[in-house]
Design an enzyme around this catalytic site. Structure first.
Site, mmCIF file in Angstrom:
data_model
loop_
_atom_site.group_PDB
_atom_site.id
_atom_site.type_symbol
_atom_site.label_atom_id
_atom_site.label_comp_id
_atom_site.label_asym_id
_atom_site.label_seq_id
_atom_site.Cartn_x
_atom_site.Cartn_y
_atom_site.Cartn_z
ATOM 1 N N HIS B 36 41.183 -16.078 7.875
ATOM 2 C CA HIS B 36 41.659 -16.143 9.258
ATOM 3 C C HIS B 36 43.178 -16.310 9.306
ATOM 4 C CE1 HIS B 36 37.608 -16.380 10.834
ATOM 5 N NE2 HIS B 36 38.104 -16.333 12.045
ATOM 6 N N LYS B 101 28.614 -22.268 13.083
ATOM 7 C CA LYS B 101 27.844 -23.446 13.480
ATOM 8 C C LYS B 101 28.755 -24.431 14.193
ATOM 9 C CE LYS B 101 28.164 -25.913 9.050
ATOM 10 N NZ LYS B 101 28.472 -27.318 8.851
#
Lengths: 291, 174
Positions: B36, B101
């Site tokens: 990222h 999650k």
């Protein structure tokens, strides 16, 4: 004097790394089953079923229970009548490396925490303890970082009330919320120094969970007196309170927010009361061998 | 149970509601912290990206090693909130969906709503089970990152729960 070779230690540590990561602890699996049976929320039940199924697949197909095979934490208890032939620390790290490779586990260890770079398999975090006798006890606890990131420490005043401590622990669980793979096992360390309380909280995760005397009744039985009574009472009350939070499996509501709370204590200073919380995901993994 | 194929269709995404259970099939790409960071820097410097982000689904996952004879090792989701600071930028660059999650920040929820994207939850801590839904896996970019490299995964009926829908509604109470 009993002599143990470094090679033997390497071999055992490698086996423990694989076993811990592939075979879920019996006590953890058993409490997951209990939680599944008790759960009324249908989604929570379905998730608990998936968690149990995951453990079965991992064991049967030799896959890691979780892709985060953790930062390997190793506890070494060395008897005073033991002689180790070779470099103990190096032998353990060699064992971690070989076990993680052989078990197709994940290399998640960053050598320089600031520079980062490509992950390696070792070193692990190793704690040494010296005990009486001629045994060497090795325990490997691969700690996933989704939950390790939720660890907390607070240095309370020595005059703090038990309710303040309970509130802090409850808040720690609340702040982990849905992120760290509930249902959790909550390790709590009380006493010692700042660093030692954190160690105790981690060590608490190694004690069998769901031991007799720990049931979510939410009351302290009158027959339990003294230190153990206080600790057991605290464990019960905390488990009861945590499971009222309705975080539930995956944080999507349900009864099972925690499977167990384990509290460890140690003498501390007149001026302080350190309390540490180490939260563990439902995949609480560890394996032990005694030589 | 809704069955959804990639590429996601606009109308299909808009119909999804937080809490819906779906089965996803098609190509997804893994990316976690370091990938990222690299993608974000590349976008900010207007340099060439290693993959076209338009319409793709990113899975926050760093798989375990692949055992002999298996397609992939254990491969469950990692905590999504660590990616929050990069997510609005990636959504702005075309990413349509994310799988992970846990909860997301207000900024991420707003960006999901703005770009009519979607955030899915995968069964957390169930990496061995989830590996069964992966039909093909290859390292696609940033190989030097090891488990944090971008992996291209072909999934079939991957079980997911809608965590945040395109209208900004979250499955979590808070």
């Amino acid at each position: 004097m009993k002599t143990i070779s470094a090679n033997k230690i390497t071999k055992i540590v490698a086996e423990l790394c694989i076993r811990a990561n592939l075979v879920l602890r019996k006590d953890v699996l058993s409490l997951l089953h209990n939680a599944y049976l008790k759960e009324k929320n249908s989604r929570a039940k379905k998730i608990l079923q998936a968690i149990i199924e995951n453990a079965k697949i991992a064991r049967k197909e030799k896959l890691a229970i979780c892709q985060d095979t953790g930062l390997p934490c190793v506890l070494v208890e060395i008897g005073n009548a033991i002689k180790i032939n070779g470099d103990l620390r190096a032998a353990i790290n060699k064992g971690i490396e070989s076990g993680y490779k052989k078990g197709y586990l994940r290399n998640s260890v960053i050598i320089n925490p600031l520079l980062r770079g490509k992950p390696k398999y070792s070193p692990g975090v190793i704690h040494f303890d010296f005990v009486k006798g001629n045994k060497l006890k090795l325990t490997v606890l691969p700690k996933g970082f989704g939950c390790e990131n939720k660890a907390q420490l607070r240095m309370f005043r020595p005059t703090a009330e038990i309710n303040e401590i309970k509130k802090f622990i409850l808040e720690a669980v609340k702040s982990a919320g849905p992120d760290a793979c509930p249902p959790y096992v909550v390790g709590v360390g009380i006493g010692g120094t700042a660093d030692y309380a954190c160690f105790l909280a981690k060590k608490a995760l190694l004690r069998e969970i769901g031991r007799k005397g720990q049931s979510p009744s939410g009351t302290v039985p009158s027959e339990l007196k003294g230190d153990l009574g206080i600790v057991l009472g605290l464990e019960r009350e905390l488990l009861y309170e945590i499971n009222k939070l309705n975080i539930g499996p995956m944080g999507l509501s349900g009864k099972a927010t925690a499977l167990a709370v384990n509290v460890e204590t140690f003498p501390t200073h007149i001026a302080g009361l350190p309390v540490a919380v180490n939260i563990c995901c439902h995949a609480l993994r560890s394996a032990t061998a005694t030589l | 149970m809704k069955i959804i194929k990639i590429p996601l269709r606009k109308e299909e995404v808009q119909e999804l509601k937080a809490g819906d259970e779906i089965l996803l099939s098609g190509i997804i790409y893994t990316a976690r912290d370091q990938a990222h960071k690299r993608l974000a820097i590349t976008i900010q410097q207007r340099k060439h990206l290693p993959l076209d982000l338009k319409g793709i689904i990113i899975y926050y996952c760093g798989p375990a090693k692949t055992p002999k004879g298996k397609i992939i090792g254990s491969c469950g989701p990692t905590t999504s909130s660590r990616m929050d600071k990069f997510t609005p930028l990636l959504l702005n660059s075309g990413v349509k969906g994310m799988i992970g999650k846990g909860a997301r920040s207000k900024e991420v929820i707003a960006a999901i709503k703005k770009h009519k994207a979607v955030y899915f939850l995968a069964y957390s801590g169930c990496g061995a089970l989830l590996s069964k839904y992966i039909k093909k896996a290859t390292v696609f970019a940033y190989k030097d990152l090891g488990p944090e490299a971008i992996h291209k995964l072909e999934v079939k009926d991957f079980p997911l729960i809608v965590g945040i829908d395109s209208h900004g509604r979250s499955v979590y109470k808070n």
